[in-house]
Design an enzyme around this catalytic site. Structure first.
Site, short mmCIF file in Angstrom:
data_model
loop_
_atom_site.label_atom_id
_atom_site.label_comp_id
_atom_site.label_asym_id
_atom_site.label_seq_id
_atom_site.Cartn_x
_atom_site.Cartn_y
_atom_site.Cartn_z
N GLU A 285 0.83 -1.21 0.00
CA GLU A 285 0.00 0.00 0.00
C GLU A 285 0.86 1.26 0.00
O GLU A 285 0.77 2.09 0.91
CB GLU A 285 -0.88 0.01 1.26
CG GLU A 285 -1.79 -1.18 1.43
CD GLU A 285 -2.45 -1.21 2.82
OE1 GLU A 285 -2.10 -0.40 3.69
OE2 GLU A 285 -3.32 -2.07 3.01
N PRO A 286 1.74 1.43 -0.98
CA PRO A 286 2.59 2.63 -0.96
C PRO A 286 1.84 3.88 -1.35
O PRO A 286 0.97 3.84 -2.24
CB PRO A 286 3.66 2.29 -2.01
CG PRO A 286 2.95 1.39 -2.97
CD PRO A 286 1.93 0.62 -2.19
N GLY A 287 2.15 4.98 -0.70
CA GLY A 287 1.59 6.27 -1.09
C GLY A 287 2.73 7.18 -1.50
O GLY A 287 3.00 7.41 -2.68
N ARG A 288 3.45 7.67 -0.50
CA ARG A 288 4.56 8.61 -0.69
C ARG A 288 5.57 8.16 -1.75
O ARG A 288 6.02 8.93 -2.57
CB ARG A 288 5.27 8.73 0.66
CG ARG A 288 6.32 9.80 0.76
CD ARG A 288 7.09 9.65 2.07
NE ARG A 288 6.26 9.49 3.23
CZ ARG A 288 5.88 10.47 4.04
NH1 ARG A 288 6.28 11.70 3.80
NH2 ARG A 288 5.12 10.24 5.09
N ARG A 324 3.18 19.94 5.98
CA ARG A 324 4.24 19.03 6.43
C ARG A 324 5.36 19.71 7.23
O ARG A 324 5.77 19.18 8.25
CB ARG A 324 4.84 18.26 5.25
CG ARG A 324 3.88 17.22 4.63
CD ARG A 324 4.63 16.23 3.74
NE ARG A 324 5.43 15.33 4.52
CZ ARG A 324 6.72 15.43 4.73
NH1 ARG A 324 7.42 16.40 4.20
NH2 ARG A 324 7.34 14.56 5.48
N TYR A 328 4.91 17.93 10.73
CA TYR A 328 5.85 16.79 10.87
C TYR A 328 7.32 17.25 10.91
O TYR A 328 8.21 16.40 10.75
CB TYR A 328 5.74 15.85 9.66
CG TYR A 328 4.40 15.17 9.46
CD1 TYR A 328 3.90 14.28 10.41
CD2 TYR A 328 3.67 15.37 8.30
CE1 TYR A 328 2.70 13.63 10.20
CE2 TYR A 328 2.47 14.72 8.08
CZ TYR A 328 1.99 13.85 9.04
OH TYR A 328 0.80 13.20 8.82
N CYS A 354 -1.82 33.53 10.10
CA CYS A 354 -1.59 34.14 11.41
C CYS A 354 -1.20 33.09 12.45
O CYS A 354 -1.97 32.80 13.38
CB CYS A 354 -2.84 34.89 11.85
SG CYS A 354 -3.30 36.11 10.63
N GLU A 355 -0.08 32.46 12.26
CA GLU A 355 0.46 31.44 13.19
C GLU A 355 1.98 31.52 13.08
O GLU A 355 2.51 31.54 11.97
CB GLU A 355 0.08 30.01 12.74
CG GLU A 355 -1.38 29.71 12.65
CD GLU A 355 -1.95 29.12 13.93
OE1 GLU A 355 -1.18 28.82 14.86
OE2 GLU A 355 -3.18 29.01 13.99
N TYR A 383 1.02 13.93 0.59
CA TYR A 383 0.63 14.63 1.82
C TYR A 383 0.84 16.14 1.68
O TYR A 383 1.18 16.82 2.64
CB TYR A 383 1.37 14.04 3.04
CG TYR A 383 1.20 12.53 3.10
CD1 TYR A 383 -0.03 11.99 3.42
CD2 TYR A 383 2.25 11.67 2.77
CE1 TYR A 383 -0.22 10.61 3.42
CE2 TYR A 383 2.07 10.29 2.77
CZ TYR A 383 0.83 9.78 3.09
OH TYR A 383 0.64 8.42 3.09
C1 LIG Z 1 -2.91 1.77 6.38
C2 LIG Z 1 -1.97 2.59 5.57
N1 LIG Z 1 -1.48 2.08 4.44
C3 LIG Z 1 -0.62 2.79 3.67
C4 LIG Z 1 -0.23 4.07 4.02
C5 LIG Z 1 0.68 4.80 3.09
O1 LIG Z 1 1.87 5.16 3.70
P1 LIG Z 1 3.05 5.75 2.81
O2 LIG Z 1 2.54 6.96 2.13
O3 LIG Z 1 4.12 6.06 3.78
O4 LIG Z 1 3.46 4.69 1.85
C6 LIG Z 1 -0.71 4.63 5.20
C7 LIG Z 1 -0.28 5.99 5.61
O5 LIG Z 1 -0.59 6.52 6.62
C8 LIG Z 1 -1.62 3.88 6.00
O6 LIG Z 1 -2.13 4.38 7.13
#
Ligand SMILES: Cc1ncc(COP(=O)(O)O)c(C=O)c1O
Length: 426
Positions: A285-288, A324, A328, A354-355, A383
């Site tokens: 499940e990659p996102g980043r 970010r 983070y 305003c922060e 993100y």
């Molecule tokens: C359940 C789950 N899967 C996958 C991801 C994707 O993470 P990343 O973007 O680091 O690959 C996340 C990110 O929070 C997540 O909560």
């Protein structure tokens, strides 16, 4: 390797500089700003495809599904680019389900993750016919079984287990694999809950799921999580609980500062052979990893001022557009869109909100920009827009997807009417 520009390698390729001018693929960033203004998110379709192909190739020895984590960047243009490559989706809400289906991602490639799914969201997933729910608690499991029975169905399920691994991520908020977080089912409870799930009338057990955190740059923690999952899979086989897949979550780290990122090949070398022995499908499940380096945020310098021994570069993008850095402590390269070869100095790049926490870069040594000039905040494809808000009643930026010489507006800039559109009863 640190590039001359200070931009990480894939980003440097997606955003080349020629004659001082930064482009996205073959389109000068100044052209994009002339057409659509600032702040503007820009994504390289080529960079997204390249990353997907790298991971897909590394996983080729096993049956696999790359379920892109929609939360990283849910723009339909980005989702369609990934769908065309064969990606599935990892979703965490009914809204993300809606987007994934709209983008043409087949339901049977969608994983529904998340610690607090509502009954409506569970029903939407069942109606759509998704591949599996990653269930995070006994309560959710019971609710899902009851609902599926009432709908005359059986819900496909993996239990998200918490392997209690203290993952080294750059920020505590992105560690999700140790026991004290809200995520997953406690390791000690996992086996017995699988045995209960296997007997529930509305549940069909299909897999095991873990997700230990985000922006992980070492293979070790993934390997540790896999060992836990393999051990659990072995014991479930002993008790005749049938499995179809192992979902190892997301978390593969990228390069923000130009240093090494995790390579898909190194990751796969540690993971794939052991998964191959099980004969099960590997889900990730990659996102980043897929979109992070493919995006930049273009912003115009409004003012430059000095005070308290500091020089502040005030831009028209703020923490509402990119949270970010402040949320983070995320570090992003800041590049002049048109390099002028001027004096370098230390500056804070700050937004108009305003922060005091509204900044894009602190104490950054860079070519000091002048008012009216354009900056590119790099490596914001993940993100970035997806965590943006309208705080301070700011309209959210437009988004552009570039593919070679073509630039497509894939989300228009919000208007003042958008800010009040949902308010009623006045
Ligand atoms: C359940 C789950 N899967 C996958 C991801 C994707 O993470 P990343 O973007 O680091 O690959 C996340 C990110 O929070 C997540 O909560």
């Amino acid at each position: 390797m640190l590039q001359e520009t200070g931009i990480p390698p894939l980003a440097a390729q997606a955003f080349p500089r020629s004659g001082g001018l930064l482009s996205c693929e073959q389109v000068p960033l100044t052209d994009l700003v002339s057409r659509w203004g600032t702040p503007l998110y820009v994504y390289s379709a080529g960079a997204i495809r390249e990353r997907f192909a790298e991971l897909d190739g590394a996983l080729a020895p096993v049956p696999h599904l790359i379920a892109y984590s929609v939360k990283a960047n849910g723009n339909l243009g980005v989702l369609r680019t990934l769908a065309a490559m064969g990606a599935g989706a990892d979703i965490v809400s009914g809204g993300e389900l809606h987007r994934a289906l709209m983008a043409g991602i087949p339901a049977d490639r969608i994983m529904f993750s998340g610690v607090g799914k509502t009954v409506h969201e569970l029903a939407a997933g069942l109606n759509a016919g998704i591949k599996a729910f990653n269930v995070e608690s006994e309560g959710e499991l019971c609710a899902l079984s009851d609902l599926a029975c009432a709908m005359g169905m059986r819900a496909p399920v993996a239990l998200r287990v918490n392997p209690d691994i203290d993952t080294p991520t750059p920020h505590a908020y992105t560690r999700t694999g140790h026991a004290a977080t809200k995520f997953g089912i406690a390791a000690a409870r996992a086996r017995s809950l699988y045995n209960i799930a296997a007997k529930m009338p509305g549940i069909r057990v299909r897999g095991i799921d873990v997700h230990i955190g985000s922006q992980i740059l070492e293979v070790g923690p993934f390997r540790q999580a896999l060992e836990y999952v393999l051990d659990l899979a072995y014991h479930l086989r002993q008790s005749e609980v049938e499995l179809e897949f192992l979902d190892l979550g997301g978390g593969l780290g990228i390069s923000y500062e130009g240093g090494d990122r995790i390579s898909a090949a190194d990751w796969a070398a540690e993971i794939v052979p052991a998964v191959a022995e099980t004969g099960l499908q590997l889900v990730v499940e990659p996102g980043r990893f897929l979109v992070g380096e493919a995006g930049a945020l273009l912003t115009r310098v409004l003012y430059v001022k000095e005070g308290g021994g500091k020089r502040f570069v005030i831009t028209d993008a703020g923490m509402n557009d990119l949270i970010r850095p402040s949320h983070y402590s995320g570090w992003h390269a800041v590049e002049p869109v048109e390099a002028a070869g001027r004096e370098r100095g230390r500056v804070d790049v700050v937004g108009p909100i305003c922060e005091t926490g509204d900044f894009l870069a602190l104490d950054r040594e860079m070519e000091v920009p002048r008012p009216g000039e354009l900056l590119a905040i790099m490596t914001v494809g993940a993100y970035g827009f997806s965590m943006s808000s309208q705080y301070n009643q700011r309209t959210r930026p437009a988004e552009v997807l570039v593919d070679g010489k073509e630039a497509t507006l894939v989300r228009r800039r919000e208007t003042l009417d958008d800010l009040v559109a949902a308010e009623i009863g006045l």
